[in-house]
Design an enzyme around this catalytic site. Sequence first.
Site, mmCIF file in Angstrom:
data_model
loop_
_atom_site.group_PDB
_atom_site.id
_atom_site.type_symbol
_atom_site.label_atom_id
_atom_site.label_comp_id
_atom_site.label_asym_id
_atom_site.label_seq_id
_atom_site.Cartn_x
_atom_site.Cartn_y
_atom_site.Cartn_z
ATOM 1 N N HIS A 82 30.894 38.154 32.894
ATOM 2 C CA HIS A 82 32.162 37.462 33.127
ATOM 3 C C HIS A 82 32.860 37.970 34.377
ATOM 4 O O HIS A 82 33.662 37.265 34.985
ATOM 5 C CB HIS A 82 33.099 37.635 31.927
ATOM 6 C CG HIS A 82 32.532 37.099 30.654
ATOM 7 N ND1 HIS A 82 32.100 35.810 30.505
ATOM 8 C CD2 HIS A 82 32.327 37.702 29.452
ATOM 9 C CE1 HIS A 82 31.661 35.620 29.267
ATOM 10 N NE2 HIS A 82 31.781 36.758 28.618
ATOM 11 N N HIS A 107 38.920 45.003 37.458
ATOM 12 C CA HIS A 107 37.878 43.999 37.603
ATOM 13 C C HIS A 107 38.398 42.874 38.495
ATOM 14 O O HIS A 107 39.547 42.912 38.942
ATOM 15 C CB HIS A 107 37.444 43.471 36.232
ATOM 16 C CG HIS A 107 38.554 42.800 35.479
ATOM 17 N ND1 HIS A 107 39.404 43.474 34.616
ATOM 18 C CD2 HIS A 107 38.984 41.511 35.483
ATOM 19 C CE1 HIS A 107 40.296 42.632 34.130
ATOM 20 N NE2 HIS A 107 40.053 41.427 34.630
ATOM 21 N N HIS A 109 38.366 38.515 39.927
ATOM 22 C CA HIS A 109 38.209 37.085 39.679
ATOM 23 C C HIS A 109 38.185 36.348 41.011
ATOM 24 O O HIS A 109 38.969 36.645 41.911
ATOM 25 C CB HIS A 109 39.368 36.550 38.831
ATOM 26 C CG HIS A 109 39.461 37.162 37.477
ATOM 27 N ND1 HIS A 109 38.812 36.649 36.377
ATOM 28 C CD2 HIS A 109 40.112 38.272 37.046
ATOM 29 C CE1 HIS A 109 39.067 37.405 35.327
ATOM 30 N NE2 HIS A 109 39.858 38.399 35.696
ATOM 31 N N HIS A 126 42.386 42.852 38.996
ATOM 32 C CA HIS A 126 43.246 43.172 37.861
ATOM 33 C C HIS A 126 43.034 44.622 37.458
ATOM 34 O O HIS A 126 41.917 45.005 37.082
ATOM 35 C CB HIS A 126 42.933 42.264 36.664
ATOM 36 C CG HIS A 126 43.344 40.847 36.851
ATOM 37 N ND1 HIS A 126 42.929 39.825 36.017
ATOM 38 C CD2 HIS A 126 44.155 40.274 37.777
ATOM 39 C CE1 HIS A 126 43.461 38.674 36.433
ATOM 40 N NE2 HIS A 126 44.205 38.931 37.490
ATOM 41 N N THR A 193 43.730 37.118 30.375
ATOM 42 C CA THR A 193 43.238 35.835 30.876
ATOM 43 C C THR A 193 41.852 35.505 30.345
ATOM 44 O O THR A 193 41.262 34.498 30.732
ATOM 45 C CB THR A 193 43.212 35.815 32.415
ATOM 46 O OG1 THR A 193 42.259 36.775 32.883
ATOM 47 C CG2 THR A 193 44.586 36.119 32.986
ATOM 48 N N THR A 194 41.324 36.347 29.482
ATOM 49 C CA THR A 194 40.041 36.110 28.827
ATOM 50 C C THR A 194 40.227 36.274 27.326
ATOM 51 O O THR A 194 41.161 36.953 26.872
ATOM 52 C CB THR A 194 38.972 37.100 29.311
ATOM 53 O OG1 THR A 194 39.417 38.448 29.063
ATOM 54 C CG2 THR A 194 38.708 36.938 30.802
#
Length: 242
Positions: A82, A107, A109, A126, A193-194
């Site tokens: 992810h 991590h 995005h 993030h 957000t996940t």
Amino acid sequence: MMKKSLLAGALLLCPAAFAATTHWEYSGEAGPAKWASLTPEYGQCAGSNQSPVNLSGLVKADLAPLQFHYQAGGKTLVNNGHTVQVNYAPGSTLELDGMHFELKQFHFHAPSENLIEGRSYPLEGHLVHANDKGELAVVAVMFEPGQANGALSQAWQVLPAKAGEIHAFKEPISAEQLLPAQHDYYRFSGSLTTPPCSEGVRWLVMKEPVQASQAQIDAFKAVMHHPNNRSVQPLNGRLVLE
């Protein structure tokens, strides 16, 4: 219950949780529109205080300066399918609301999940923190194309190409290299957000973007094979402070 679910959410992206969570994706039958129905544990993905958001309708506020106390604690880099995530050793903290939030991991995005007054960025980092109550604070940093980023240069040397791969750094990475020179920020209350999309997360979005080379951005996108951003969610009356 919120305390437990938030902490579980923070650990969602760690290697141990990789195989244990209900399968979800960024598109298709297990994509964001279906997250809330995949399992009762993901029910908050249909909540009213979700992230990311378009930071707009900004409200002036007397926000306290952020106090970062970061050490070079980035030990390992994992591709969990992810995102690509740096797991952090204990000892680095953010002071916020009279509490210490410990940096657990950071991590990325691509493209950015949050928008700033409608603007999207090619990459967003993030930095996930938790206090001793299990409450979460996420510092978001926007990247724009420019000079190579020092922290990414170090991390991408061992960029894991396949989901489930974990690589150790020869020397620990400092998350401080990801932060802009100025620490002015926007603040709102949101969620992960996940999945499980746990709400009650303190979101701190840095106003000043930092730079990463186009090659660094492209390298991350090549490893992911697809965009890994959730679309913006309604503010539903929430205030975005600046």
